[in-house]
Design a protein around this motif. Structure first.
Motif, PDB file in Angstrom:
ATOM      1  N   LEU A  77       9.343  -5.956   2.291  1.00 55.68           N
ATOM      2  CA  LEU A  77       9.934  -4.954   3.425  1.00 55.68           C
ATOM      3  C   LEU A  77      10.875  -3.786   2.759  1.00 55.68           C
ATOM      4  CD1 LEU A  77      11.118  -7.700   5.825  1.00 55.68           C
ATOM      5  CD2 LEU A  77       9.010  -6.296   6.150  1.00 55.68           C
ATOM      6  N   ALA A  78      11.471  -3.991   1.762  1.00 51.87           N
ATOM      7  CA  ALA A  78      12.018  -2.975   1.332  1.00 51.87           C
ATOM      8  C   ALA A  78      11.537  -1.875   0.717  1.00 51.87           C
ATOM      9  CB  ALA A  78      13.254  -3.481   0.153  1.00 51.87           C
ATOM     10  N   VAL A  79      10.490  -2.095  -0.112  1.00 54.61           N
ATOM     11  CA  VAL A  79       9.572  -1.199  -0.774  1.00 54.61           C
ATOM     12  C   VAL A  79       8.820  -0.291   0.429  1.00 54.61           C
ATOM     13  CG1 VAL A  79       7.708  -0.657  -1.971  1.00 54.61           C
ATOM     14  CG2 VAL A  79       9.238  -2.289  -3.001  1.00 54.61           C
ATOM     15  N   THR A  80       8.295  -1.136   1.622  1.00 54.75           N
ATOM     16  CA  THR A  80       7.849  -0.536   2.449  1.00 54.75           C
ATOM     17  C   THR A  80       8.449   0.371   3.378  1.00 54.75           C
ATOM     18  OG1 THR A  80       6.311  -2.360   2.928  1.00 54.75           O
ATOM     19  CG2 THR A  80       6.229  -0.860   4.624  1.00 54.75           C
ATOM     20  N   ASN A  81       9.826  -0.066   3.510  1.00 59.05           N
ATOM     21  CA  ASN A  81      10.583   0.756   4.248  1.00 59.05           C
ATOM     22  C   ASN A  81      11.100   2.103   3.381  1.00 59.05           C
ATOM     23  OD1 ASN A  81      10.849  -0.759   6.376  1.00 59.05           O
ATOM     24  ND2 ASN A  81      12.411  -2.022   5.630  1.00 59.05           N
ATOM     25  N   LEU A  82      11.268   1.880   2.148  1.00 58.27           N
ATOM     26  CA  LEU A  82      11.540   3.210   1.114  1.00 58.27           C
ATOM     27  C   LEU A  82      10.357   4.175   1.282  1.00 58.27           C
ATOM     28  CD1 LEU A  82      13.261   1.320  -1.629  1.00 58.27           C
ATOM     29  CD2 LEU A  82      14.264   2.806  -0.262  1.00 58.27           C
ATOM     30  N   VAL A  83       9.153   3.479   1.133  1.00 57.40           N
ATOM     31  CA  VAL A  83       7.856   4.435   1.065  1.00 57.40           C
ATOM     32  C   VAL A  83       7.866   5.247   2.276  1.00 57.40           C
ATOM     33  CG1 VAL A  83       5.380   4.556   1.018  1.00 57.40           C
ATOM     34  CG2 VAL A  83       6.595   2.977  -0.611  1.00 57.40           C
ATOM     35  N   SER A  84       8.224   4.592   3.368  1.00 59.53           N
ATOM     36  CA  SER A  84       7.893   5.156   4.766  1.00 59.53           C
ATOM     37  C   SER A  84       9.142   6.206   5.093  1.00 59.53           C
ATOM     38  CB  SER A  84       7.909   4.124   5.845  1.00 59.53           C
ATOM     39  OG  SER A  84       9.270   3.473   5.964  1.00 59.53           O
ATOM     40  N   ASP A  85      10.325   5.710   4.651  1.00 62.03           N
ATOM     41  CA  ASP A  85      11.465   6.768   4.652  1.00 62.03           C
ATOM     42  C   ASP A  85      11.452   7.909   3.613  1.00 62.03           C
ATOM     43  OD1 ASP A  85      14.277   7.173   5.621  1.00 62.03           O
ATOM     44  OD2 ASP A  85      14.630   7.062   3.656  1.00 62.03           O
ATOM     45  N   ILE A  87      18.149   2.453  -2.022  1.00 59.54           N
ATOM     46  CA  ILE A  87      17.286   1.183  -2.273  1.00 59.54           C
ATOM     47  C   ILE A  87      18.267   0.027  -1.863  1.00 59.54           C
ATOM     48  CG2 ILE A  87      16.615  -0.244  -4.257  1.00 59.54           C
ATOM     49  CD1 ILE A  87      15.799   2.465  -5.709  1.00 59.54           C
ATOM     50  N   GLU A  88      19.666   0.048  -2.446  1.00 59.51           N
ATOM     51  CA  GLU A  88      20.500  -1.045  -1.951  1.00 59.51           C
ATOM     52  C   GLU A  88      20.728  -1.159  -0.578  1.00 59.51           C
ATOM     53  OE1 GLU A  88      24.221  -0.376  -4.054  1.00 59.51           O
ATOM     54  OE2 GLU A  88      23.582  -0.798  -5.904  1.00 59.51           O
ATOM     55  N   GLU A  89      20.659   0.076   0.192  1.00 55.56           N
ATOM     56  CA  GLU A  89      20.832  -0.257   1.669  1.00 55.56           C
ATOM     57  C   GLU A  89      19.637  -0.966   2.341  1.00 55.56           C
ATOM     58  OE1 GLU A  89      21.384   2.879   5.432  1.00 55.56           O
ATOM     59  OE2 GLU A  89      21.446   3.652   3.547  1.00 55.56           O
ATOM     60  N   MET A  90      18.621  -0.372   1.981  1.00 56.71           N
ATOM     61  CA  MET A  90      17.243  -0.958   2.291  1.00 56.71           C
ATOM     62  C   MET A  90      17.182  -2.225   2.158  1.00 56.71           C
ATOM     63  SD  MET A  90      15.481   1.138   4.104  1.00 56.71           S
ATOM     64  CE  MET A  90      15.320   2.801   4.710  1.00 56.71           C
ATOM     65  N   VAL A  91      17.475  -2.839   0.886  1.00 54.41           N
ATOM     66  CA  VAL A  91      17.409  -4.293   0.320  1.00 54.41           C
ATOM     67  C   VAL A  91      18.343  -5.040   1.435  1.00 54.41           C
ATOM     68  CG1 VAL A  91      17.743  -5.894  -1.326  1.00 54.41           C
ATOM     69  CG2 VAL A  91      16.802  -3.809  -1.788  1.00 54.41           C
ATOM     70  N   GLY A  92      19.657  -4.464   1.652  1.00 55.97           N
ATOM     71  CA  GLY A  92      20.529  -5.191   2.534  1.00 55.97           C
ATOM     72  C   GLY A  92      19.883  -5.490   3.764  1.00 55.97           C
ATOM     73  N   GLN A 119       0.928  -1.111   0.035  1.00 52.83           N
ATOM     74  CA  GLN A 119       0.222   0.013  -0.063  1.00 52.83           C
ATOM     75  C   GLN A 119       0.804   1.200  -0.066  1.00 52.83           C
ATOM     76  OE1 GLN A 119      -3.304  -0.139  -0.377  1.00 52.83           O
ATOM     77  NE2 GLN A 119      -3.205  -2.154  -0.594  1.00 52.83           N
ATOM     78  N   LEU A 120       0.515   2.257  -0.778  1.00 52.76           N
ATOM     79  CA  LEU A 120       1.273   3.464  -0.917  1.00 52.76           C
ATOM     80  C   LEU A 120       0.450   4.844  -0.177  1.00 52.76           C
ATOM     81  CD1 LEU A 120       2.436   3.285  -4.500  1.00 52.76           C
ATOM     82  CD2 LEU A 120       3.491   2.600  -2.616  1.00 52.76           C
ATOM     83  N   PRO A 121       0.931   5.584   0.205  1.00 49.95           N
ATOM     84  CA  PRO A 121       0.139   6.779   0.852  1.00 49.95           C
ATOM     85  C   PRO A 121      -0.472   7.559  -0.104  1.00 49.95           C
ATOM     86  CG  PRO A 121       2.530   7.325   0.814  1.00 49.95           C
ATOM     87  CD  PRO A 121       2.351   5.917   0.644  1.00 49.95           C
ATOM     88  N   SER A 122      -0.070   7.481  -1.344  1.00 51.35           N
ATOM     89  CA  SER A 122      -0.680   8.294  -2.378  1.00 51.35           C
ATOM     90  C   SER A 122      -0.042   7.928  -3.660  1.00 51.35           C
ATOM     91  CB  SER A 122      -0.300   9.926  -2.327  1.00 51.35           C
ATOM     92  OG  SER A 122       0.859  10.106  -2.283  1.00 51.35           O
ATOM     93  N   ASP A 123      -0.955   8.389  -4.851  1.00 52.41           N
ATOM     94  CA  ASP A 123      -0.398   7.733  -6.090  1.00 52.41           C
ATOM     95  C   ASP A 123       0.854   8.392  -6.646  1.00 52.41           C
ATOM     96  OD1 ASP A 123      -2.340   5.945  -6.519  1.00 52.41           O
ATOM     97  OD2 ASP A 123      -3.670   7.175  -7.260  1.00 52.41           O
ATOM     98  N   ASP A 124       1.317   9.747  -5.951  1.00 52.42           N
ATOM     99  CA  ASP A 124       2.462  10.193  -6.394  1.00 52.42           C
ATOM    100  C   ASP A 124       3.527   9.562  -6.005  1.00 52.42           C
ATOM    101  OD1 ASP A 124       0.752  12.356  -7.109  1.00 52.42           O
ATOM    102  OD2 ASP A 124       1.055  13.504  -5.311  1.00 52.42           O
ATOM    103  N   MET A 125       3.603   8.576  -4.926  1.00 50.37           N
ATOM    104  CA  MET A 125       4.846   7.772  -4.642  1.00 50.37           C
ATOM    105  C   MET A 125       4.978   6.846  -5.913  1.00 50.37           C
ATOM    106  SD  MET A 125       6.914   7.338  -2.375  1.00 50.37           S
ATOM    107  CE  MET A 125       6.033   7.929  -1.120  1.00 50.37           C
TER     108      MET A 125
END
Length: 432
Positions: free
Chosen positions: A230-238, A246-251, A177-183
């Motif tokens: 998990l990586a996409v969720t963390n990227l969206v929240s960050d 992206i590489e940092e979040m995936v690791g 889930q995304l907070p908005s379509d702009d994401m």
């Protein structure tokens, strides 16, 4: 002076002579004393030897007397035995003659020979015994079948009643889930660099379509799909989305998922009570948390099968530890079925065997889908697997199965009401 010296020499010679004589007498006296002592010792030894010889002679004479007495007794007994043997021989001869006479009389009265009478008696006895055995075997078989069915129903009902698990019908999470379509635009990035970085780092296809405030993750590997989620969720929240981040979040997500996998496998082994598993086995067991079969979580299903197997094994007197371990690890091959070719039962048995799991447990893993089992524990694991999969709500059926079931009922001529048919078709449409 010469005379005085000569006199002195004579006195010294006389003193020396007296000393020599005295010394000789002392030595002679000493030799005599020693000789007398030695003679006395030898005499006492000779006396002791003579006494021993006399005692031995007396014992020999006594033994000879006893042997003569025994020989006389034995000779008397031999005579008695020979007389008894002679009497027994005479009695045997008389008895044989009497039996022959009685045999001839019986043959004359019954008009049958001895061999014919024996054969007839044995034949009648065999017929009666076979009849009695057939009746007893049938009674025992009916009794055993009735008791076995009743006991099996009681055991299965008790095991299912004792393990009252929640109804499970989970689905694999494939959307974020995304907070908005702009994401969505930020996830795509300039010229698609962000989405390419996400797909390259995770190995998952990121599908961005017209679905409002959501993106879809597509991958055959459930672990990779979870890492990407998990990586996409963390990227969206960050909010900071660029290739380095992206590489940092995936690791970070990979480490988190790895820890979750290990923790899930360890908690499952502790919950069931299976100890001494190899770390690789525990890690593969944890990977089943992200694997679903017909909508049912495979790790939860394995825990349920382990509990059911232990309960059934305790009721029937089988090895509880082997049944419990076999139930927990029976679907271990599903953790690698995407990567290794072959049935998951054979894959799981091979992996367990390579990591020093007991041979009886490997047999349960390999045979839990076979028609013929080589051990009681393997049959118990197969039965527990069927019970876990067959309880209501444990698995989600497909539309194809509903349609096949309706076609089978139609061919068999079964009558279905319109309401029942409509209900089934609505359920099939819902699954589709």
């Amino acid at each position: 002076a010469a005379q005085s010296e000569a006199a002195q020499i004579l006195e010294d010679v006389a003193d020396e002579r007296r000393a020599i004589i005295i010394e000789g007498k002392e030595e002679a006296l000493k030799f005599r004393t020693d000789a007398e002592a030695e003679i006395r010792e030898r005499r006492s030894e000779v006396q002791r030897t003579e006494q021993r010889i006399a005692n031995r002679q007396e014992n020999v004479e006594r033994r000879a007397t006893n042997l003569e007495r025994r020989e006389r007794k034995l000779s008397d007994k031999e005579k008695t035995v020979s007389e008894l043997e002679h009497s027994l021989t005479e009695l045997k001869a008389k008895r044989k003659q009497r039996l022959q006479e009685m045999k001839q009389e019986l043959e004359e009265i019954g008009q049958l020979s001895m061999s014919d009478a024996r054969n007839e008696l044995m034949y009648s006895a065999e017929q009666e015994i076979e009849h009695d055995l057939a009746i007893r075997y049938r009674d025992f078989e009916e009794q055993a079948r009735a008791e076995a069915n009743e006991k099996a129903r009681n055991i299965l009902a008790l095991a299912i009643h004792r393990f009252a698990a929640d109804v499970v019908s989970e689905a694999t999470v494939t959307t974020v889930q995304l907070p908005s379509d702009d994401m969505k635009g930020r996830l795509i990035g300039r010229e698609g660099r962000n989405i390419r970085a996400i797909e390259k780092a995770t190995g998952v296809d990121l599908i961005i379509d017209d679905t409002p405030e959501a993106v879809t993750l597509s991958c055959f590997d459930p672990v990779r799909r979870e890492i990407a989620r998990l990586a996409v969720t963390n990227l969206v929240s960050d909010g900071r989305i660029h290739p380095a981040r992206i590489e940092e979040m995936v690791g970070r997500s990979e480490k988190e998922v790895s820890e979750l996998i290990w923790k899930s496998g360890e908690e499952a082994a502790l919950e069931v009570g299976v100890r001494g598993l190899h770390p690789d086995i525990v890690r593969l067991l944890g990977r089943l948390k992200y694997r679903y079969s017909y909508g049912e979580n495979v790790l939860q299903h394995s825990i349920e099968v382990a509990h059911l197997s232990s309960m059934i094994a305790s009721e029937v007197g089988a090895n509880v530890k082997v049944a419990m371990a076999g139930g927990l690890l029976h679907d271990l091959g599903k953790a690698l079925s995407h990567e290794v070719e072959g049935p998951h039962a054979e894959i799981g048995a091979d992996i367990a065997s390579k990591h020093s799991v007991a041979k009886a447990v490997c047999t349960c893993i390999a045979e839990h889908h076979d028609d013929v089992m080589s051990s009681t524990e393997a049959f118990i694991v197969s039965a527990a697997d069927a019970i876990s999969a067959a309880r209501p709500g444990s698995r989600r059926d497909t539309a194809e199965n509903y349609i096949k079931r309706l076609q089978a009922w139609k061919k068999s001529g079964a009558h279905l009401t319109a309401w029942r048919s409509a209900t089934l078709f609505r359920r099939a449409a819902k699954c589709a």
